[in-house]
Write a protein that holds these residues in place. Structure first.
Motif, PDB file in Angstrom:
ATOM      1  N   MET A 108       0.859  -1.198   0.000  1.00 21.65           N
ATOM      2  CA  MET A 108       0.000   0.000   0.000  1.00 21.65           C
ATOM      3  C   MET A 108       0.892   1.245   0.000  1.00 21.65           C
ATOM      4  O   MET A 108       0.896   2.025  -0.927  1.00 21.65           O
ATOM      5  N   SER A 109       1.707   1.379   1.056  1.00 26.04           N
ATOM      6  CA  SER A 109       2.581   2.543   1.107  1.00 26.04           C
ATOM      7  C   SER A 109       3.615   2.472  -0.020  1.00 26.04           C
ATOM      8  O   SER A 109       4.128   3.485  -0.451  1.00 26.04           O
ATOM      9  N   ASN A 110       3.862   1.247  -0.477  1.00 22.80           N
ATOM     10  CA  ASN A 110       4.827   1.077  -1.555  1.00 22.80           C
ATOM     11  C   ASN A 110       4.445   1.867  -2.800  1.00 22.80           C
ATOM     12  O   ASN A 110       5.275   2.503  -3.430  1.00 22.80           O
ATOM     13  N   SER A 111       3.150   1.825  -3.146  1.00 15.69           N
ATOM     14  CA  SER A 111       2.705   2.521  -4.348  1.00 15.69           C
ATOM     15  C   SER A 111       2.880   4.030  -4.176  1.00 15.69           C
ATOM     16  O   SER A 111       3.095   4.752  -5.131  1.00 15.69           O
ATOM     17  N   VAL A 112       2.799   4.497  -2.926  1.00 14.88           N
ATOM     18  CA  VAL A 112       2.954   5.929  -2.683  1.00 14.88           C
ATOM     19  C   VAL A 112       4.411   6.347  -2.814  1.00 14.88           C
ATOM     20  O   VAL A 112       4.739   7.372  -3.385  1.00 14.88           O
ATOM     21  N   THR A 113       5.302   5.509  -2.293  1.00 14.30           N
ATOM     22  CA  THR A 113       6.700   5.908  -2.282  1.00 14.30           C
ATOM     23  C   THR A 113       7.435   5.516  -3.564  1.00 14.30           C
ATOM     24  O   THR A 113       8.585   5.849  -3.730  1.00 14.30           O
ATOM     25  N   ARG A 114       6.774   4.785  -4.440  1.00  9.93           N
ATOM     26  CA  ARG A 114       7.396   4.480  -5.737  1.00  9.93           C
ATOM     27  C   ARG A 114       6.623   5.161  -6.845  1.00  9.93           C
ATOM     28  O   ARG A 114       5.761   4.555  -7.487  1.00  9.93           O
ATOM     29  N   PRO A 115       6.937   6.437  -7.062  1.00  9.07           N
ATOM     30  CA  PRO A 115       6.208   7.151  -8.103  1.00  9.07           C
ATOM     31  C   PRO A 115       6.551   6.608  -9.487  1.00  9.07           C
ATOM     32  O   PRO A 115       7.610   6.011  -9.688  1.00  9.07           O
ATOM     33  N   ARG A 116       5.626   6.820 -10.407  1.00  5.52           N
ATOM     34  CA  ARG A 116       5.862   6.406 -11.790  1.00  5.52           C
ATOM     35  C   ARG A 116       6.463   7.602 -12.537  1.00  5.52           C
ATOM     36  O   ARG A 116       5.864   8.690 -12.537  1.00  5.52           O
ATOM     37  N   ILE A 117       7.617   7.401 -13.112  1.00  6.08           N
ATOM     38  CA  ILE A 117       8.317   8.529 -13.744  1.00  6.08           C
ATOM     39  C   ILE A 117       8.625   8.220 -15.206  1.00  6.08           C
ATOM     40  O   ILE A 117       9.266   7.210 -15.527  1.00  6.08           O
ATOM     41  N   ALA A 118       8.136   9.091 -16.085  1.00  4.82           N
ATOM     42  CA  ALA A 118       8.474   8.976 -17.500  1.00  4.82           C
ATOM     43  C   ALA A 118       9.825   9.634 -17.738  1.00  4.82           C
ATOM     44  O   ALA A 118      10.095  10.724 -17.225  1.00  4.82           O
ATOM     45  N   VAL A 119      10.689   8.951 -18.498  1.00  2.94           N
ATOM     46  CA  VAL A 119      12.041   9.458 -18.747  1.00  2.94           C
ATOM     47  C   VAL A 119      12.264   9.576 -20.255  1.00  2.94           C
ATOM     48  O   VAL A 119      12.011   8.623 -20.994  1.00  2.94           O
ATOM     49  N   THR A 120      12.725  10.757 -20.694  1.00  2.00           N
ATOM     50  CA  THR A 120      13.147  10.868 -22.091  1.00  2.00           C
ATOM     51  C   THR A 120      14.637  11.169 -22.126  1.00  2.00           C
ATOM     52  O   THR A 120      15.194  11.732 -21.177  1.00  2.00           O
ATOM     53  N   LEU A 121      15.282  10.791 -23.228  1.00  2.03           N
ATOM     54  CA  LEU A 121      16.744  10.899 -23.316  1.00  2.03           C
ATOM     55  C   LEU A 121      17.213  12.217 -23.921  1.00  2.03           C
ATOM     56  O   LEU A 121      18.399  12.419 -24.139  1.00  2.03           O
ATOM     57  N   GLY A 122      16.258  13.101 -24.215  1.00  5.64           N
ATOM     58  CA  GLY A 122      16.632  14.443 -24.681  1.00  5.64           C
ATOM     59  C   GLY A 122      17.099  14.450 -26.120  1.00  5.64           C
ATOM     60  O   GLY A 122      16.745  13.581 -26.920  1.00  5.64           O
ATOM     61  N   ASP A 123      17.923  15.431 -26.450  1.00  4.12           N
ATOM     62  CA  ASP A 123      18.400  15.558 -27.821  1.00  4.12           C
ATOM     63  C   ASP A 123      19.382  14.423 -28.130  1.00  4.12           C
ATOM     64  O   ASP A 123      20.386  14.254 -27.424  1.00  4.12           O
ATOM     65  N   PRO A 124      19.109  13.640 -29.186  1.00  9.37           N
ATOM     66  CA  PRO A 124      19.942  12.460 -29.450  1.00  9.37           C
ATOM     67  C   PRO A 124      21.371  12.806 -29.881  1.00  9.37           C
ATOM     68  O   PRO A 124      22.231  11.924 -29.890  1.00  9.37           O
ATOM     69  N   ALA A 125      21.604  14.080 -30.190  1.00 14.00           N
ATOM     70  CA  ALA A 125      22.966  14.472 -30.557  1.00 14.00           C
ATOM     71  C   ALA A 125      23.849  14.697 -29.333  1.00 14.00           C
ATOM     72  O   ALA A 125      25.066  14.797 -29.447  1.00 14.00           O
ATOM     73  N   GLY A 126      23.225  14.802 -28.160  1.00  9.68           N
ATOM     74  CA  GLY A 126      23.959  15.226 -26.971  1.00  9.68           C
ATOM     75  C   GLY A 126      24.255  14.111 -25.987  1.00  9.68           C
ATOM     76  O   GLY A 126      24.245  12.919 -26.333  1.00  9.68           O
ATOM     77  N   VAL A 127      24.505  14.521 -24.746  1.00 10.33           N
ATOM     78  CA  VAL A 127      24.906  13.564 -23.710  1.00 10.33           C
ATOM     79  C   VAL A 127      23.731  12.951 -22.955  1.00 10.33           C
ATOM     80  O   VAL A 127      23.937  12.194 -22.006  1.00 10.33           O
TER      81      VAL A 127
END
Lengths: 334, 334
Positions: free
Chosen positions: A1-20
Motif C-alpha cells: 500500500m505505502s509502496n505505491s505511494v513511495t514508488r512514483p511512476r516517472i516517464a524518462v526521455t533521453l533528450g536531444d539524441p545528438a547530446g549527452v
C-alpha cells in the motif's frame, strides 16, 4: 500500500539524441537505487537505448514494451519519427523533432494520469527551433499541453538554494507589467509549495526588489513600496516565512539565510545561480500537475561519446522528481 | 631615480568623520607603498590626531611642495591645506569641514589635470556639510566632474577576476532601460576601453551584456532592444578597432569573464553588474569612477559620525580602494 505511494511512476526521455542525454540516463539507471525508488517508463526505442548504453559504457537493463518489468525500467516504445541514425554533436531538425515527440508522449502519459513525474535529459534550443517549436520555452509548451491555468514558473535549483521568478522570458522593458501583488504572491506560494514538497518543512523565502538598492525609498522606482512590500506583508500575515524586498545585488550573498529566493526577472536569479555553479543544478517546471525535472546544463556536444558527462545534475533532477511526486501522491491519498 | 609606481592623491574627506582615521590607518600598512606612492591632500594636524586615536605609529609630514614627498612606509606625506579649526569636534556636522573637504577635492583634481598624480582615491565627505559650505553637489562624482570639466562618467566595479562598467546606475530599472541608447552605450564602452588600455592592457577584449533574458535570443524575448540600443554602438566601436563583443546573455557573460574570456564586461543596468561582482566576492566595497582625467576610486562607506574619533573605523575598504586605484592607474610613469 505505502509502496505505491513511495514508488512514483516517472516517464524518462533521453533528450536531444545528438547530446549527452542518453549517456546520463544510462549512468543514472546503472545505479540500482534508481529503479528501487521509482517505476521508470523510458520513452525511447531499442536503438536509442543501445547508443546510450554504449556512450555510458554500461548497457541499460530494461524490460521490453509490454513485457513484465520485474522492477526494471520499462520501455514505452516511442512513435517518434527517426531518420535512421542521428547525427551526433550537432543541432538538427530531426534531433529536435525526436526530442519533442518523446517529451510529448511523456506529457500525454501525464495528462492521462499514467505517470507522476517526468524526467527529461537535456534538449538543444537550436534543434527545437529547427524542429518548429513555437513556444518561447518548454514551460510554456508544458503549460499549454497540460491545459494548466494557474501560476507557473521555472524553478532553478542548486543544492541548498532554489529560485523562482515572477516574470521570465519577457522583455525587461515590460517586466513591470508582470510585477503585480497577485503575481508576487502566487510565485511565492508556488516556491513555498515546491520547497515544502522537496522535504523542507518550513521554507524560508527571501524576495528580491526590482530596482537598484530596492528603490531606495522610492527614489529609484516605487515597485518595492507599492507592490512587492505589500505582497510580502500579505504572505507573512498568512504565516509564511517570507522576507524582503531585498536589493538583488546582495541577496545572493545572504543565501544561507534562505531556502528559496524569489526573483522579479530572469537574469536577476540566473546571473547569480550560474556563477554559483553549474554542477548539480536542476530546472523544475513549477506549477504543473506533475513535477517535470531536467538537468540545468545543456547537451554538452563537446563531450559526447567520451563517457565523461557529469551525472550530478541528472541524479539531483531524478531525486527531486521522486521526492515531489511522492509527496503529492501522499497528499492525494490522505 | 624615478619610480614606476603611480602617485595617488588621497583626499582626506570630511575632517569630522572617519576619513582621517581610515587614511592614516590604511597608510600604516607598509604593503600599500609597494603598490603606489600615496599623497594625502588634507590636514596634517587632523591626521596626527587620527593616528593617535587609531593607535598607529606613523610620521605625518606636511609638505611645502609635492616634490618633497618621499613615499616611504611609516611616513604620511600630506599636502596640508590647514583649513580645519583647531577644536573641530569629531562626529559633528561642520560647514568648515565641508568647505575643507571641497578644497581637498579641488586640489586633487588640479594635481590630476596637471599630471602630478595618476589616480585619486577619496575618503568620504559629508553631503550636508558640503552643502552647508555652499557647494551644492550630490556627491564626489559630480563634484569631480565639474572641477575637471567632464561631461559624463561611468561607474566601474572590480574584482581580481572580473571588471564591469555600467551604462546606467542609480535609476529605476524600467527608466534605466528607457535611457539606454546607442550613443550612451558607445561612450561607456569607450571609457572602459580607455581605462583598460591606460592600466596596461593593450587590446582589451570587452564583453557587452544584452538587456533581455538570453540577450533577446534573436528577437524571441524582448522587443528588439539589443538590435536597437546596443548593436549599432558595437558596429561603430568595432569599425574603430575596439574589440567589443556581444550583446551577450548576461547570465553567462560573467561566468565567461571569470574564466578569463573578457578583460571588461559592460553591464546595462545597476544590478546586472553589481550582482555578479558581489557574488564573485568583493572583499571590501570600492567604487571606481571612469571618464575623469584620472581614475578615481572611493571607499563604499560614509563619514560614520557615530564612531568618528573612536579608533573603531575599519580600514579595509580604504586599503582596497588604494589597491584598485594603483591597479587601474596608468603604468610606466614617473
Amino acid at each position: 500500500m505505502s509502496n505505491s505511494v513511495t514508488r512514483p511512476r516517472i516517464a524518462v526521455t533521453l533528450g536531444d539524441p545528438a547530446g549527452v542525454g542518453g549517456e546520463l540516463v544510462a549512468k543514472l539507471l546503472s545505479d540500482p537505487q534508481t529503479a528501487a525508488r521509482a517505476d521508470l517508463v523510458l520513452i525511447s526505442d531499442e536503438a536509442e537505448l543501445a547508443v546510450a548504453g554504449a556512450d555510458a559504457g554500461v548497457p541499460i537493463d530494461y524490460a521490453a514494451a509490454g513485457a513484465d518489468s520485474d522492477g526494471r525500467p520499462r520501455l514505452h516504445h516511442t512513435c517518434a519519427r527517426r531518420p535512421g541514425e542521428f547525427e551526433r554533436r550537432v543541432a538538427t531538425e530531426a534531433g529536435g523533432r525526436w526530442a519533442l515527440d518523446n517529451l510529448e508522449i511523456a506529457l500525454g502519459l501525464a495528462k492521462a494520469g499514467e505517470v507522476d513525474a517526468i524526467l527529461f535529459a537535456p534538449l538543444n534550443k537550436t534543434s527545437l527551433h529547427l524542429a518548429g517549436m513555437q513556444e518561447q520555452d518548454e514551460l510554456r509548451w508544458f503549460e499549454d499541453y497540460l491545459e494548466e491555468t494557474g501560476f507557473t514558473s521555472e524553478l532553478n535549483v542548486l543544492p541548498g538554494l532554489w529560485t523562482a521568478r515572477v516574470t521570465s522570458h519577457v522583455s525587461i522593458a515590460r517586466v513591470d507589467e508582470g510585477i503585480t501583488r497577485d503575481n508576487v504572491t502566487a510565485a511565492a506560494h508556488l516556491l513555498h509549495r515546491v520547497l515544502h514538497e522537496s522535504d523542507i518543512a518550513a521554507p524560508r523565502i527571501g524576495v528580491c526588489a526590482l530596482n537598484p538598492h530596492a528603490g531606495e525609498n522610492g527614489s529609484f522606482g516605487r515597485h518595492e513600496l507599492d507592490i512587492i512590500g505589500p505582497a510580502v506583508a500579505d504572505l507573512r500575515a498568512e504565516g509564511l516565512d517570507v522576507s524582503g524586498p531585498f536589493p538583488s545585488d546582495t541577496i545572493f550573498l545572504r543565501r544561507e539565510e534562505f531556502d528559496g529566493i524569489l526573483t522579479m526577472y530572469h537574469d536577476q536569479g540566473q546571473i547569480a545561480m550560474k556563477l554559483l555553479g553549474f554542477d548539480g543544478g536542476v530546472t523544475v517546471a513549477g506549477g504543473l500537475r506533475i513535477p517535470i525535472c531536467t538537468p540545468a546544463h545543456g547537451t554538452a556536444f563537446d563531450v559526447v561519446g567520451k563517457g565523461v558527462a557529469n551525472t550530478g545534475s541528472i541524479r539531483n533532477a531524478f531525486d527531486l522528481a521522486v521526492r515531489i511526486a511522492g509527496k503529492r501522491a501522499l497528499a492525494a491519498s490522505s | 631615480m624615478s619610480s614606476p609606481l603611480p602617485v595617488i592623491a588621497i583626499t582626506m574627506g570630511d575632517g569630522a568623520g572617519i576619513g582621517p582615521e581610515v587614511v592614516v590607518g590604511a597608510l600604516a600598512d607598509p604593503a600599500v607603498y609597494d603598490r603606489c606612492r600615496p599623497l594625502v591632500v588634507g590636514d596634517a594636524r587632523r591626521l596626527r590626531q587620527a593616528a593617535d586615536v587609531q593607535g598607529v605609529a606613523v610620521e605625518v609630514v606636511a609638505l611645502e611642495s609635492v616634490a618633497q614627498a618621499r613615499f616611504e612606509p611609516g611616513r604620511v606625506d600630506v599636502v596640508d591645506l590647514g583649513l580645519l579649526p583647531d577644536d573641530l569636534p569629531w562626529g559633528q556636522l561642520s560647514p568648515a569641514a565641508g568647505e575643507a573637504a571641497y578644497q581637498y577635492v579641488r586640489v586633487a583634481s588640479e594635481l590630476a589635470v596637471s599630471g602630478e598624480v595618476q589616480a585619486i582615491c577619496t575618503a568620504p565627505l559629508n553631503k550636508e556639510a558640503l552643502h552647508a559650505a555652499g557647494h551644492l553637489y550630490p556627491g564626489h562624482t559630480e563634484l569631480l566632474a565639474a572641477l575637471t570639466g567632464t561631461e559624463e562618467v561611468s561607474m566601474m566595479l572590480s574584482t581580481p577576476k572580473v571588471k564591469v562598467i555600467h551604462v546606467t546606475t542609480h535609476i529605476g530599472l524600467i527608466d534605466a532601460i528607457a535611457k539606454i541608447e546607442p550613443g550612451l552605450v558607445e561612450r561607456t564602452v569607450r571609457r572602459g576601453h580607455e581605462a583598460m588600455r591606460a592600466s596596461g592592457i593593450e587590446a582589451p577584449v570587452i564583453g557587452v551584456c544584452g538587456i533581455n533574458p538570453h540577450a533577446g535570443e534573436n528577437g524571441l524575448f524582448g522587443a528588439g532592444e539589443e538590435e536597437e540600443k546596443i548593436e549599432p554602438a558595437l558596429e561603430t566601436l568595432r569599425a574603430d578597432g575596439i574589440d567589443a563583443r556581444g550583446p551577450l546573455p548576461a547570465d553567462t557573460a560573467f561566468f565567461l569573464a571569470g574564466r578569463g574570456d573578457y578583460d571588461l564586461i559592460v553591464a546595462m543596468y545597476h544590478d546586472q553588474g553589481h550582482g555578479p561582482v558581489k557574488v564573485l566576492g568583493i572583499e571590501a566595497g570600492v567604487n571606481i569612477t571612469v571618464g575623469l582625467p584620472v581614475i578615481r576610486t572611493s571607499v563604499d562607506h560614509g563619514t560614520a559620525f557615530d564612531i568618528a574619533g573612536t579608533g573603531k573605523a575599519e580600514v579595509g575598504s580604504m586599503i582596497e580602494a588604494l589597491r584598485q586605484a594603483a591597479d587601474l592607474a596608468p603604468v610606466s610613469v614617473g
